[in-house]
Scaffold this motif. Structure first.
Motif, mmCIF file in Angstrom:
data_model
loop_
_atom_site.group_PDB
_atom_site.id
_atom_site.type_symbol
_atom_site.label_atom_id
_atom_site.label_comp_id
_atom_site.label_asym_id
_atom_site.label_seq_id
_atom_site.Cartn_x
_atom_site.Cartn_y
_atom_site.Cartn_z
ATOM 1 N N PRO A 1 0.854 -1.208 0.000
ATOM 2 C CA PRO A 1 0.000 0.000 0.000
ATOM 3 C C PRO A 1 0.880 1.245 0.000
ATOM 4 C CG PRO A 1 -0.810 -1.605 1.581
ATOM 5 C CD PRO A 1 0.505 -2.126 1.097
ATOM 6 N N ARG A 2 0.396 2.274 -0.639
ATOM 7 C CA ARG A 2 1.213 3.468 -0.816
ATOM 8 C C ARG A 2 1.759 4.049 0.489
ATOM 9 N NH1 ARG A 2 5.079 5.310 -3.614
ATOM 10 N NH2 ARG A 2 5.371 7.556 -3.304
ATOM 11 N N PRO A 3 0.967 4.134 1.575
ATOM 12 C CA PRO A 3 1.535 4.672 2.824
ATOM 13 C C PRO A 3 2.706 3.832 3.346
ATOM 14 C CG PRO A 3 -0.850 4.720 2.910
ATOM 15 C CD PRO A 3 -0.493 3.933 1.693
ATOM 16 N N LEU A 4 2.579 2.485 3.292
ATOM 17 C CA LEU A 4 3.667 1.626 3.754
ATOM 18 C C LEU A 4 4.873 1.720 2.829
ATOM 19 C CD1 LEU A 4 1.753 -1.604 4.857
ATOM 20 C CD2 LEU A 4 2.715 0.187 6.297
ATOM 21 N N ASP A 5 4.585 1.805 1.544
ATOM 22 C CA ASP A 5 5.688 1.906 0.588
ATOM 23 C C ASP A 5 6.470 3.204 0.810
ATOM 24 O OD1 ASP A 5 7.117 0.758 -1.616
ATOM 25 O OD2 ASP A 5 6.290 2.357 -2.866
ATOM 26 N N GLY A 6 5.753 4.300 1.040
ATOM 27 C CA GLY A 6 6.431 5.566 1.295
ATOM 28 C C GLY A 6 7.222 5.533 2.584
ATOM 29 N N LEU A 7 6.658 4.868 3.641
ATOM 30 C CA LEU A 7 7.371 4.763 4.905
ATOM 31 C C LEU A 7 8.651 3.948 4.746
ATOM 32 C CD1 LEU A 7 7.347 5.342 7.941
ATOM 33 C CD2 LEU A 7 6.051 3.223 8.262
ATOM 34 N N ALA A 8 8.583 2.856 3.962
ATOM 35 C CA ALA A 8 9.779 2.038 3.726
ATOM 36 C C ALA A 8 10.844 2.833 2.980
ATOM 37 C CB ALA A 8 9.395 0.778 2.947
ATOM 38 N N GLU A 9 10.413 3.656 2.024
ATOM 39 C CA GLU A 9 11.393 4.454 1.285
ATOM 40 C C GLU A 9 12.062 5.480 2.187
ATOM 41 O OE1 GLU A 9 9.276 6.134 -1.959
ATOM 42 O OE2 GLU A 9 9.204 4.275 -3.118
ATOM 43 N N ARG A 10 11.285 6.116 3.053
ATOM 44 C CA ARG A 10 11.879 7.104 3.967
ATOM 45 C C ARG A 10 12.825 6.421 4.961
ATOM 46 N NH1 ARG A 10 6.650 9.325 3.563
ATOM 47 N NH2 ARG A 10 5.973 8.275 5.480
ATOM 48 N N TRP A 11 12.436 5.216 5.418
ATOM 49 C CA TRP A 11 13.311 4.481 6.329
ATOM 50 C C TRP A 11 14.642 4.130 5.648
ATOM 51 C CZ3 TRP A 11 13.779 3.341 11.321
ATOM 52 C CH2 TRP A 11 14.636 2.302 11.699
ATOM 53 N N ALA A 12 14.574 3.689 4.390
ATOM 54 C CA ALA A 12 15.791 3.320 3.663
ATOM 55 C C ALA A 12 16.667 4.532 3.395
ATOM 56 C CB ALA A 12 15.419 2.626 2.358
ATOM 57 N N ALA A 13 16.045 5.713 3.286
ATOM 58 C CA ALA A 13 16.825 6.922 2.994
ATOM 59 C C ALA A 13 17.534 7.465 4.225
ATOM 60 C CB ALA A 13 15.907 7.993 2.402
ATOM 61 N N LEU A 14 17.157 6.997 5.427
ATOM 62 C CA LEU A 14 17.799 7.496 6.641
ATOM 63 C C LEU A 14 19.241 6.986 6.734
ATOM 64 C CD1 LEU A 14 14.977 6.962 9.309
ATOM 65 C CD2 LEU A 14 15.752 9.150 8.367
ATOM 66 N N PRO A 15 20.137 7.777 7.313
ATOM 67 C CA PRO A 15 21.502 7.305 7.559
ATOM 68 C C PRO A 15 21.470 6.128 8.538
ATOM 69 C CG PRO A 15 21.356 9.685 7.793
ATOM 70 C CD PRO A 15 19.953 9.182 7.698
ATOM 71 N N PRO A 16 22.446 5.229 8.470
ATOM 72 C CA PRO A 16 22.480 4.067 9.372
ATOM 73 C C PRO A 16 22.391 4.458 10.847
ATOM 74 C CG PRO A 16 24.099 3.813 7.632
ATOM 75 C CD PRO A 16 23.548 5.201 7.493
ATOM 76 N N ARG A 17 23.092 5.544 11.246
ATOM 77 C CA ARG A 17 23.048 5.942 12.642
ATOM 78 C C ARG A 17 21.650 6.379 13.048
ATOM 79 N NH1 ARG A 17 27.648 9.939 14.678
ATOM 80 N NH2 ARG A 17 28.813 8.045 14.089
ATOM 81 N N ALA A 18 20.953 7.074 12.165
ATOM 82 C CA ALA A 18 19.583 7.515 12.473
ATOM 83 C C ALA A 18 18.657 6.319 12.620
ATOM 84 C CB ALA A 18 19.085 8.457 11.380
ATOM 85 N N ARG A 19 18.836 5.300 11.760
ATOM 86 C CA ARG A 19 18.003 4.099 11.877
ATOM 87 C C ARG A 19 18.261 3.384 13.206
ATOM 88 N NH1 ARG A 19 19.097 3.285 6.160
ATOM 89 N NH2 ARG A 19 20.683 1.719 6.685
ATOM 90 N N THR A 20 19.530 3.357 13.629
ATOM 91 C CA THR A 20 19.861 2.710 14.901
ATOM 92 C C THR A 20 19.204 3.435 16.074
ATOM 93 O OG1 THR A 20 21.988 1.970 14.014
ATOM 94 C CG2 THR A 20 21.739 2.010 16.416
#
Length: 221
Positions: free
Chosen positions: A19-38
């Motif tokens: 679904p578009r909301p989940l797809d957009g959330l996954a893209e934003r998560w992937a765009a975050l720097p590794p430290r930010a994801r941690t």
């Protein structure tokens, strides 16, 4: 019949569309720097842990505090039996007054303890079954036939049979059976809680061998 190469096609096929909301959330998560994801993952874990602890504290407040250890009967235990118990953790509000945490190896029950019941100091009282009696009640041992179905915890009426043409007399109604003892020869004796004013008639009948017990559906008022 499916081709053995089918699983490989699944591996190389395009991902399932989200679904578009989940797809957009996954893209934003992937765009975050590794430290930010941690850091974000750590915050999520911390929030989950804090929420879980808050629920535990809320439950403890509802039940009176942290769980406490208690000794609980494994099976129905009659008076005089060794306290066969297990250590369990229960809410404080379910722990009766006088609950004990340990017992001596030679301890015996003064009163019956049903399966799942919490062992208390009253069950181990040196006064035996008399520990739970009202001041106007006495515990009287009365012989019974083993097949009559009289058991500890039941209620009985106490009858004294008459002599000759004299009618039988009910001297106690709804008396509690405190304990039942059966000796090696199979002879059973019930310990019955009888009002003080009925003890004389009962003991006189016992001396003549004319006392019988009848099952009662309810205890005395």
């Amino acid at each position: 019949m499916p081709s053995p190469r089918a699983p490989r096609r699944w591996l190389t096929a395009r991902p399932i569309a989200l679904p578009r909301p989940l797809d957009g959330l996954a893209e934003r998560w992937a765009a975050l720097p590794p430290r930010a994801r941690t850091v974000a993952a750590g915050l999520v874990i911390a929030i989950v842990v804090v929420a879980g602890e808050a629920r535990v504290l809320s439950a403890e407040r509802a039940w009176g505090g942290p769980a406490v250890e208690a000794l609980v009967a494994r099976t129905d235990l009659p008076a005089g039996a060794a306290p066969e118990v297990d250590v369990v953790r229960i809410p404080p509000s379910l722990a009766p007054p006088g609950a004990v945490g340990e017992v001596d190896a030679d301890a015996r029950l003064a009163v019956p303890l049903p399966q799942g019941g919490v062992l208390t100091a009253t069950h181990l009282d040196a006064r035996g079954p008399g520990a739970t009696l009202d001041p106007e009640v006495r515990a009287v041992p009365i012989p019974v036939e083993a097949g009559w179905g009289v058991i500890a915890g039941s209620w009985v009426d106490v009858w004294v049979l008459g002599v000759g043409d004299e009618p039988a007399q009910r001297v106690a109604s709804g008396a509690a059976v405190l304990a039942l003892d059966v000796d090696d020869a199979g002879r059973a004796t019930a310990l019955v809680a009888i009002d003080d004013d009925a003890v004389a008639a009962t003991t006189t009948g016992l001396a003549l061998g004319r006392v019988v017990l009848a099952h009662s559906p309810t205890p005395a008022d």
